[in-house]
Scaffold this motif. Structure first.
Motif, short mmCIF file in Angstrom:
data_model
loop_
_atom_site.label_atom_id
_atom_site.label_comp_id
_atom_site.label_asym_id
_atom_site.label_seq_id
_atom_site.Cartn_x
_atom_site.Cartn_y
_atom_site.Cartn_z
N PHE A 12 101.87 36.59 39.13
CA PHE A 12 102.64 37.54 38.60
C PHE A 12 102.42 38.90 38.89
O PHE A 12 103.33 39.63 39.40
CB PHE A 12 102.15 37.29 37.01
N TRP A 13 101.23 39.37 39.09
CA TRP A 13 100.77 40.74 39.40
C TRP A 13 100.75 40.94 40.80
O TRP A 13 101.47 41.93 41.25
CB TRP A 13 99.38 40.86 38.94
N ARG A 14 100.65 39.83 41.80
CA ARG A 14 100.99 40.04 43.29
C ARG A 14 102.49 40.13 43.40
O ARG A 14 103.08 41.08 44.13
CB ARG A 14 100.60 38.71 43.88
N VAL A 15 103.36 39.32 42.70
CA VAL A 15 105.06 39.41 42.86
C VAL A 15 105.46 40.93 42.28
O VAL A 15 106.08 41.68 42.98
CB VAL A 15 105.75 38.36 42.08
N GLN A 16 104.69 41.30 40.92
CA GLN A 16 105.09 42.49 40.62
C GLN A 16 104.89 43.75 41.31
O GLN A 16 105.57 44.73 41.40
CB GLN A 16 104.44 42.86 39.17
N ASP A 17 103.86 43.82 42.13
CA ASP A 17 103.51 44.87 43.00
C ASP A 17 104.73 45.09 43.92
O ASP A 17 104.48 46.34 44.63
CB ASP A 17 102.33 44.46 43.72
N SER A 18 105.17 44.07 44.07
CA SER A 18 106.60 44.46 45.42
C SER A 18 107.33 45.40 44.55
O SER A 18 108.20 46.06 45.37
CB SER A 18 107.13 43.22 45.55
N GLY A 19 107.58 45.54 43.43
CA GLY A 19 108.43 46.30 42.81
C GLY A 19 109.96 45.84 42.21
O GLY A 19 110.59 46.24 41.61
N ASP A 20 110.03 44.49 42.99
CA ASP A 20 111.17 43.77 42.34
C ASP A 20 110.87 42.68 41.45
O ASP A 20 110.52 41.49 41.44
CB ASP A 20 111.68 42.86 43.52
N TYR A 21 111.11 43.26 39.95
CA TYR A 21 110.72 42.30 39.06
C TYR A 21 111.61 41.10 38.81
O TYR A 21 111.18 40.10 38.17
CB TYR A 21 110.80 43.24 37.47
N THR A 22 112.90 41.01 39.54
CA THR A 22 113.61 39.94 39.23
C THR A 22 112.85 38.94 39.94
O THR A 22 112.98 37.54 39.52
CB THR A 22 114.94 40.00 39.64
N LYS A 23 111.93 38.84 40.96
CA LYS A 23 111.24 37.84 41.60
C LYS A 23 110.21 37.34 40.52
O LYS A 23 110.01 36.05 40.83
CB LYS A 23 110.49 38.37 42.90
N LEU A 24 110.07 37.98 39.48
CA LEU A 24 109.21 37.22 38.68
C LEU A 24 109.77 36.20 37.67
O LEU A 24 108.86 35.44 37.28
CB LEU A 24 108.57 38.39 37.56
N VAL A 25 110.92 36.14 37.60
CA VAL A 25 111.83 35.20 36.72
C VAL A 25 111.15 33.68 37.02
O VAL A 25 111.27 32.86 36.10
CB VAL A 25 113.23 35.22 36.95
N ASP A 26 111.01 33.37 38.48
CA ASP A 26 110.70 32.01 38.73
C ASP A 26 109.30 31.66 38.19
O ASP A 26 109.20 30.19 38.00
CB ASP A 26 110.82 31.78 40.27
N LEU A 27 108.64 32.58 37.61
CA LEU A 27 107.42 32.19 36.98
C LEU A 27 107.53 31.72 35.54
O LEU A 27 106.41 31.29 35.03
CB LEU A 27 106.22 33.42 37.21
N PHE A 28 108.61 32.05 34.96
CA PHE A 28 108.76 31.67 33.65
C PHE A 28 109.62 30.47 33.28
O PHE A 28 110.44 29.94 34.02
CB PHE A 28 109.79 32.79 32.83
N ALA A 29 109.02 29.61 32.02
CA ALA A 29 109.54 28.54 31.64
C ALA A 29 111.09 28.69 31.29
O ALA A 29 111.47 29.92 30.82
CB ALA A 29 108.54 27.82 30.56
N GLU A 30 111.89 27.70 31.21
CA GLU A 30 113.31 27.93 30.59
C GLU A 30 113.26 28.49 29.26
O GLU A 30 114.26 29.04 28.86
CB GLU A 30 114.02 26.58 30.69
N ASP A 31 112.35 28.21 28.26
CA ASP A 31 112.33 28.63 26.97
C ASP A 31 111.16 29.54 26.50
O ASP A 31 110.76 30.02 25.53
CB ASP A 31 112.06 27.45 26.03
#
Length: 118
Positions: A12-31
């Motif tokens: 999560f933090w490696r992805v967030q470091d890119s500045g594109d928070y939308t890429k974090l969505v794949d790490l979340f469960a549907e609910d």
């Protein structure tokens, strides 16, 4: 030894470091549920996707980025101590996370109060 949950939050933090928070969505469960102390509560992956798109816009416009100072957790419960960096200075905070099946199911941030003005 770090658990599966900690590994998810480290990603999560490696992805967030890119500045594109939308890429974090794949790490979340549907609910999943996300609670932000400023922007509110978001339930479900699509609502979280909208929140992350807002964060890309708002954090970019404000010149804000975050760094993880410490991440600790097991398979399902994780916390991270982080710092928010902005042109106005820095503020600390903590995120708490629940992970199940390799996906975030719950995320809440707590933000330190702003410094007192002299």
């Amino acid at each position: 030894m770090p658990g599966e949950g900690q590994r998810v939050i480290e990603e999560f933090w490696r992805v967030q470091d890119s500045g594109d928070y939308t890429k974090l969505v794949d790490l979340f469960a549907e609910d999943a549920v996300l609670e932000d102390p400023i922007w509110g509560r978001y339930e479900g992956k699509e609502a979280i996707r909208g929140f992350m798109a807002l964060m890309v816009k708002e954090m970019g416009a404000r010149g804000v980025h975050f760094t993880a100072d410490e991440i600790c957790g097991g398979d399902e419960a994780v916390w991270a101590r982080w710092t928010m960096h902005s042109p106005k200075g820095t503020r600390g905070g903590v995120g708490i996370y629940k992970v199940r099946g390799g996906r975030l199911t719950y995320y809440r941030d707590y933000l330190d109060p702003p410094p007192a003005e002299a």
